[in-house]
Design an enzyme around this catalytic site. Structure first.
Site, PDB file in Angstrom:
ATOM      1  CB  SER A 264       4.660  -3.197  -2.775  1.00 18.88           C
ATOM      2  OG  SER A 264       4.203  -2.058  -3.455  1.00 18.88           O
ATOM      3  CD1 TRP A 265       3.302  -0.025   3.190  1.00 21.41           C
ATOM      4  CD2 TRP A 265       4.615   1.737   2.769  1.00 21.41           C
ATOM      5  NE1 TRP A 265       3.509   0.626   4.383  1.00 21.41           N
ATOM      6  CE2 TRP A 265       4.306   1.723   4.158  1.00 21.41           C
ATOM      7  CE3 TRP A 265       5.428   2.763   2.273  1.00 21.41           C
ATOM      8  CZ2 TRP A 265       4.780   2.680   5.035  1.00 21.41           C
ATOM      9  CZ3 TRP A 265       5.907   3.730   3.163  1.00 21.41           C
ATOM     10  CH2 TRP A 265       5.582   3.681   4.525  1.00 21.41           C
TER      11      TRP A 265
ATOM     12  CG  HIS B 271       4.263  -4.332  -7.903  1.00 14.91           C
ATOM     13  ND1 HIS B 271       5.470  -3.891  -7.383  1.00 14.91           N
ATOM     14  CD2 HIS B 271       3.326  -4.074  -6.952  1.00 14.91           C
ATOM     15  CE1 HIS B 271       5.267  -3.383  -6.171  1.00 14.91           C
ATOM     16  NE2 HIS B 271       3.979  -3.480  -5.883  1.00 14.91           N
TER      17      HIS B 271
ATOM     18  CG  ASP C  37       7.207  -3.763 -10.237  1.00 14.52           C
ATOM     19  OD1 ASP C  37       6.300  -2.932 -10.410  1.00 14.52           O
ATOM     20  OD2 ASP C  37       7.528  -4.206  -9.114  1.00 14.52           O
TER      21      ASP C  37
ATOM     22  N   GLY D 153       0.844  -1.193   0.000  1.00 14.83           N
ATOM     23  CA  GLY D 153       0.000   0.000   0.000  1.00 14.83           C
ATOM     24  C   GLY D 153       0.879   1.242   0.000  1.00 14.83           C
TER      25      GLY D 153
END
Length: 312
Positions: free
Chosen positions: A109-110, A292, A264, A41
């Protein structure tokens, strides 16, 4: 490739004392290798599938929904919600829930951003790092996905992303979205949240994926996801520009695995490569047929192999 479905053997809420209740769960073996899973996120939350990356006979894994999202309360809350609040939450969960001196930190990711921030703040408590889809909130990374770059690859989806924003405000999309996502018009807020969320849901996999698109279209999910992401991006992750790669030397001694999809479009390969140059001893795995998302077959396989390596 995933391990069998499991249910938590313990769940609870961490009271932050500043307005948040943070949902957490423990899965796997109570005496297994301690690990924490950091979701993406920011603002997406954990899922049952995330548990299945970990060997349930070997790992004691903590999963939690970060402030404002998933099962944490209040939903979509931006107050007292920064990278450093989340780092402090991980540290409290390590002490009070896992009750361990060291833990493996897994983030995608985040989640890779947060994993790096936590490890650089508390390197003495990190046994290993597994990072996927590297994201460090540099200006060039935000501009690529939210202003110009990925728009050239997905011009059809891009039109839906920019639709809620008046043409005269499209020169800085993140700021323009901020106005709608924090405004008083709830209908405009929800429409903007869905458009922001769908842009990511449509572009995070190499091939179209109905599950991700449906999740990102859901209004309840999209509202927290978009508001919290945008809040963090407006504030550049509450970090100085380039901080996480500049400070990578602080964690050079920690065994690290970096997994990155070649195609990605959300967090492009360059960021992972820059981190790899800053951590040359890390194991760097390129998945040539992936984008991703963590559940693309090649990425999923690499992540499970990395986790297994540290317990088998």
């Amino acid at each position: 490739m995933l391990y069998p479905e499991i249910t938590p053997y313990e769940t609870g809420y961490l009271n932050s004392d500043d307005g948040h209740e943070i949902y957490w769960e423990l899965c796997g073996h109570p005496n297994g290798k301690p690990a924490v899973f950091l979701h993406g996120g920011p603002g997406s939350g954990c899922s049952a599938m995330h548990r299945r990356l970990f060997n349930p006979e070997k790992y004691q894994v903590l999963l939690f929904d970060q402030r404002g999202c998933g099962r944490s309360k209040p939903h979509g809350c931006l107050e007292n919600n920064t990278t450093w609040h989340l780092v402090a939450d991980i540290e409290r969960l390590r002490k009070e829930v896992l009750k361990t001196e060291k833990l493996l930190v897994f983030g995608g990711s985040w989640g890779s951003t947060l994993a790096l921030a936590y490890a650089q703040t508390h390197p003495e408590h990190v046994s290993e790092l597994i990072l996927r889809g590297i994201f460090t909130l540099r200006e060039e990374e935000l501009r690529w996905f939210y202003q110009e770059g990925a728009s050239y690859i997905y011009p059809d989806y891009w039109e839906d992303y920019i639709a809620p924003i008046a043409p005269e405000k499209r020169h800085h999309m993140i700021t323009a979205y901020r106005e709608l996502l924090t405004g008083s018009d709830k209908n405009k807020q929800l429409d903007a949240a869905r458009a922001w969320s769908q842009w990511e849901g449509r572009t995070i996999t190499l091939l179209p994926n109905d599950h991700h698109q449906e999740q990102h279209e859901d209004g309840h999910f999209a509202l927290a996801f978009a508001r919290i992401e945008n809040h963090y991006f407006v504030h550049h992750g509450f970090m100085r520009e380039g901080q996480l790669i500049a400070d990578a030397h602080k964690i050079a001694h920690i065994p690290t695995v970096i997994v990155q999809g070649r195609y990605d479009m959300c967090t492009p390969f360059k960021t992972a490569w820059d981190l790899h140059k800053a951590l040359p001893d890390a194991t760097f795995i390129t998945v040539d047929d992936a984008g991703h998302a963590f559940d693309e077959p090649g990425i999923q396989k690499a992540l499970i192999q990395a986790l297994d390596k540290f317990v088998l």
